[in-house]
Design a protein around this motif. Sequence first.
Motif, mmCIF file in Angstrom:
data_model
loop_
_atom_site.group_PDB
_atom_site.id
_atom_site.type_symbol
_atom_site.label_atom_id
_atom_site.label_comp_id
_atom_site.label_asym_id
_atom_site.label_seq_id
_atom_site.Cartn_x
_atom_site.Cartn_y
_atom_site.Cartn_z
ATOM 1 N N SER A 45 57.717 72.506 62.818
ATOM 2 C CA SER A 45 58.233 73.339 61.719
ATOM 3 C C SER A 45 59.157 74.438 62.216
ATOM 4 O O SER A 45 60.150 74.760 61.575
ATOM 5 C CB SER A 45 57.067 73.958 60.935
ATOM 6 O OG SER A 45 56.374 72.942 60.245
ATOM 7 N N LEU A 46 58.828 74.986 63.375
ATOM 8 C CA LEU A 46 59.637 76.094 63.894
ATOM 9 C C LEU A 46 61.068 75.642 64.212
ATOM 10 O O LEU A 46 62.023 76.382 64.000
ATOM 11 C CB LEU A 46 58.964 76.662 65.152
ATOM 12 C CG LEU A 46 59.381 78.041 65.592
ATOM 13 C CD1 LEU A 46 59.212 79.074 64.486
ATOM 14 C CD2 LEU A 46 58.570 78.476 66.807
ATOM 15 N N PHE A 47 61.198 74.413 64.686
ATOM 16 C CA PHE A 47 62.536 73.921 65.049
ATOM 17 C C PHE A 47 63.067 72.883 64.067
ATOM 18 O O PHE A 47 63.838 71.998 64.434
ATOM 19 C CB PHE A 47 62.526 73.363 66.487
ATOM 20 C CG PHE A 47 62.228 74.428 67.511
ATOM 21 C CD1 PHE A 47 63.166 75.409 67.786
ATOM 22 C CD2 PHE A 47 60.999 74.472 68.173
ATOM 23 C CE1 PHE A 47 62.888 76.422 68.705
ATOM 24 C CE2 PHE A 47 60.718 75.471 69.096
ATOM 25 C CZ PHE A 47 61.671 76.454 69.361
ATOM 26 N N ALA A 48 62.641 73.009 62.810
ATOM 27 C CA ALA A 48 63.067 72.008 61.808
ATOM 28 C C ALA A 48 64.416 72.335 61.179
ATOM 29 O O ALA A 48 64.880 71.619 60.301
ATOM 30 C CB ALA A 48 61.996 71.895 60.721
ATOM 31 N N GLY A 49 65.043 73.423 61.611
ATOM 32 C CA GLY A 49 66.388 73.718 61.084
ATOM 33 C C GLY A 49 66.441 74.837 60.055
ATOM 34 O O GLY A 49 67.284 74.804 59.153
ATOM 35 N N GLY A 50 65.567 75.811 60.166
ATOM 36 C CA GLY A 50 65.626 76.977 59.261
ATOM 37 C C GLY A 50 66.901 77.772 59.485
ATOM 38 O O GLY A 50 67.522 77.680 60.550
ATOM 39 N N GLU A 80 60.268 85.325 62.778
ATOM 40 C CA GLU A 80 60.517 83.914 62.433
ATOM 41 C C GLU A 80 59.219 83.091 62.523
ATOM 42 O O GLU A 80 58.995 82.177 61.726
ATOM 43 C CB GLU A 80 61.613 83.326 63.338
ATOM 44 C CG GLU A 80 62.071 81.915 62.959
ATOM 45 C CD GLU A 80 62.765 81.805 61.596
ATOM 46 O OE1 GLU A 80 63.248 82.816 61.062
ATOM 47 O OE2 GLU A 80 62.795 80.679 61.054
ATOM 48 N N CYS A 81 58.359 83.413 63.478
ATOM 49 C CA CYS A 81 57.066 82.719 63.580
ATOM 50 C C CYS A 81 56.224 82.987 62.329
ATOM 51 O O CYS A 81 55.601 82.070 61.775
ATOM 52 C CB CYS A 81 56.285 83.181 64.817
ATOM 53 S SG CYS A 81 56.982 82.598 66.363
ATOM 54 N N ILE A 82 56.226 84.237 61.880
ATOM 55 C CA ILE A 82 55.444 84.575 60.675
ATOM 56 C C ILE A 82 56.038 83.869 59.449
ATOM 57 O O ILE A 82 55.312 83.301 58.627
ATOM 58 C CB ILE A 82 55.396 86.112 60.472
ATOM 59 C CG1 ILE A 82 54.545 86.731 61.588
ATOM 60 C CG2 ILE A 82 54.834 86.463 59.092
ATOM 61 C CD1 ILE A 82 54.428 88.235 61.549
ATOM 62 N N HIS A 83 57.343 83.899 59.356
ATOM 63 C CA HIS A 83 58.012 83.226 58.226
ATOM 64 C C HIS A 83 57.660 81.733 58.214
ATOM 65 O O HIS A 83 57.301 81.172 57.174
ATOM 66 C CB HIS A 83 59.520 83.456 58.366
ATOM 67 C CG HIS A 83 60.364 82.644 57.460
ATOM 68 N ND1 HIS A 83 60.229 82.669 56.082
ATOM 69 C CD2 HIS A 83 61.378 81.759 57.715
ATOM 70 C CE1 HIS A 83 61.111 81.847 55.533
ATOM 71 N NE2 HIS A 83 61.819 81.275 56.503
ATOM 72 N N THR A 84 57.723 81.098 59.378
ATOM 73 C CA THR A 84 57.466 79.652 59.436
ATOM 74 C C THR A 84 56.007 79.347 59.091
ATOM 75 O O THR A 84 55.717 78.384 58.370
ATOM 76 C CB THR A 84 57.823 79.089 60.834
ATOM 77 O OG1 THR A 84 59.174 79.433 61.122
ATOM 78 C CG2 THR A 84 57.662 77.583 60.883
ATOM 79 N N TYR A 85 55.085 80.189 59.590
ATOM 80 C CA TYR A 85 53.665 80.007 59.218
ATOM 81 C C TYR A 85 53.522 80.048 57.694
ATOM 82 O O TYR A 85 52.830 79.223 57.085
ATOM 83 C CB TYR A 85 52.783 81.069 59.893
ATOM 84 C CG TYR A 85 51.949 81.911 58.942
ATOM 85 C CD1 TYR A 85 50.829 81.380 58.302
ATOM 86 C CD2 TYR A 85 52.297 83.237 58.651
ATOM 87 C CE1 TYR A 85 50.088 82.157 57.397
ATOM 88 C CE2 TYR A 85 51.570 84.000 57.767
ATOM 89 C CZ TYR A 85 50.473 83.459 57.134
ATOM 90 O OH TYR A 85 49.762 84.201 56.237
ATOM 91 N N SER A 86 54.210 81.031 57.062
ATOM 92 C CA SER A 86 54.034 81.187 55.608
ATOM 93 C C SER A 86 54.585 79.974 54.864
ATOM 94 O O SER A 86 54.028 79.573 53.844
ATOM 95 C CB SER A 86 54.676 82.497 55.117
ATOM 96 O OG SER A 86 56.083 82.384 55.032
ATOM 97 N N LEU A 87 55.649 79.387 55.393
ATOM 98 C CA LEU A 87 56.202 78.187 54.743
ATOM 99 C C LEU A 87 55.237 77.004 54.881
ATOM 100 O O LEU A 87 55.010 76.256 53.925
ATOM 101 C CB LEU A 87 57.562 77.826 55.348
ATOM 102 C CG LEU A 87 58.704 78.843 55.180
ATOM 103 C CD1 LEU A 87 59.963 78.346 55.872
ATOM 104 C CD2 LEU A 87 58.995 79.126 53.713
ATOM 105 N N ILE A 88 54.671 76.840 56.086
ATOM 106 C CA ILE A 88 53.723 75.722 56.307
ATOM 107 C C ILE A 88 52.554 75.851 55.331
ATOM 108 O O ILE A 88 52.163 74.878 54.660
ATOM 109 C CB ILE A 88 53.197 75.714 57.760
ATOM 110 C CG1 ILE A 88 54.329 75.430 58.750
ATOM 111 C CG2 ILE A 88 52.080 74.665 57.920
ATOM 112 C CD1 ILE A 88 53.913 75.544 60.220
#
Length: 299
Positions: A45-50, A80-88
């Motif tokens: 998810s972290l490297f999925a292209g945000g 960005e790690c926090i943002h990605t966690y929230s999206l998951i």
Amino acid sequence: MSAKTQFDLQQFLATRTKTVNAALDKFLPSEKTKPATIHKAMRYSLFAGGKRMRPALCLAAAAACGGREADALPLACAVECIHTYSLIHDDLPAMDNDDFRRGKPTNHKVFGEGIAVLAGDALLTEAFAVAGTCNATPRYSHRRMLHELWEAAGSRQLIAGQVADLEGEGKKLSVDELRYIHERKTSALLCCSVRLGGMSANCTAAQLKALTDFGYHVGLAFQVIDDILDVTQTSEQLGKTAGKDVAEQKATYPAIVGLEKSRKIAENLTARAFAALKTFKGKAVALEALAEFLLKRDR
Ligand code: GRG
């Protein structure tokens, strides 16, 4: 309103995305680290292209305050790690139940719900370890910077917004109630990104106030635009399921005040964000360009 200089935003975004991706790659355990499944899921998810908007805002804020972007980098990565966690977590069946994110199948679709929950948990935890590697500055201690992060991510801000969002489903919300959700679910982390950038550059109290004003208004505009895009763009353009807000009768600006008024609101919020940057006397060109880009974005 326009970013008055000839600032090359595309170049700025391309180079900073590369820098942030390289730093994230270094900060996070490799895919081979045991247990491999969780590290694969985190990295998936972290490297999925945000779009890396929050790190870009963090680095741009540091530059506006005369700081070195390298000093802001751990904080940009942590956000960005926090943002990605929230999206998951938001994509999980128990929450928004989405199949696509960042143009790819969602984390739980690939790794299963249990691992997706844990990947989110691990990214949230890792965020604080990453942020902890930043340097304190004369005006801002480590404690102060970490406080910013946990406040924005915690149960009074990001999580409060998500709770209100869940509890508001199927209800007719007022504009004030909707703003409460947007302030917490979206604006808090965006605002935290610019504040942390400023802190890493040892910004003055006046600069921090200006960055807060900017981040708050840009954050709200970001969500109004997100609501508009949900009804005007296709799933292919967005990389996530379009039209979900209407399908699930979610309260959004277009649903409450209509598309045209929503656009006006986003423009006014962006104008207020611009106004907050006056104190930087032309040194906040990257922040100006980002605010304009976020208003005009199509994904
Ligand atoms: C699960 C605690 C918890 C919170 C979830 C992220 C979130 C809160 C909900 C997702 C839906 C939503 C509308 C969130 C508001 C923030 C937002 C617009 C996220 C999308 O940010 P982008 O467009 O995404 O920057 P990329 O993928 O480009 O990073």
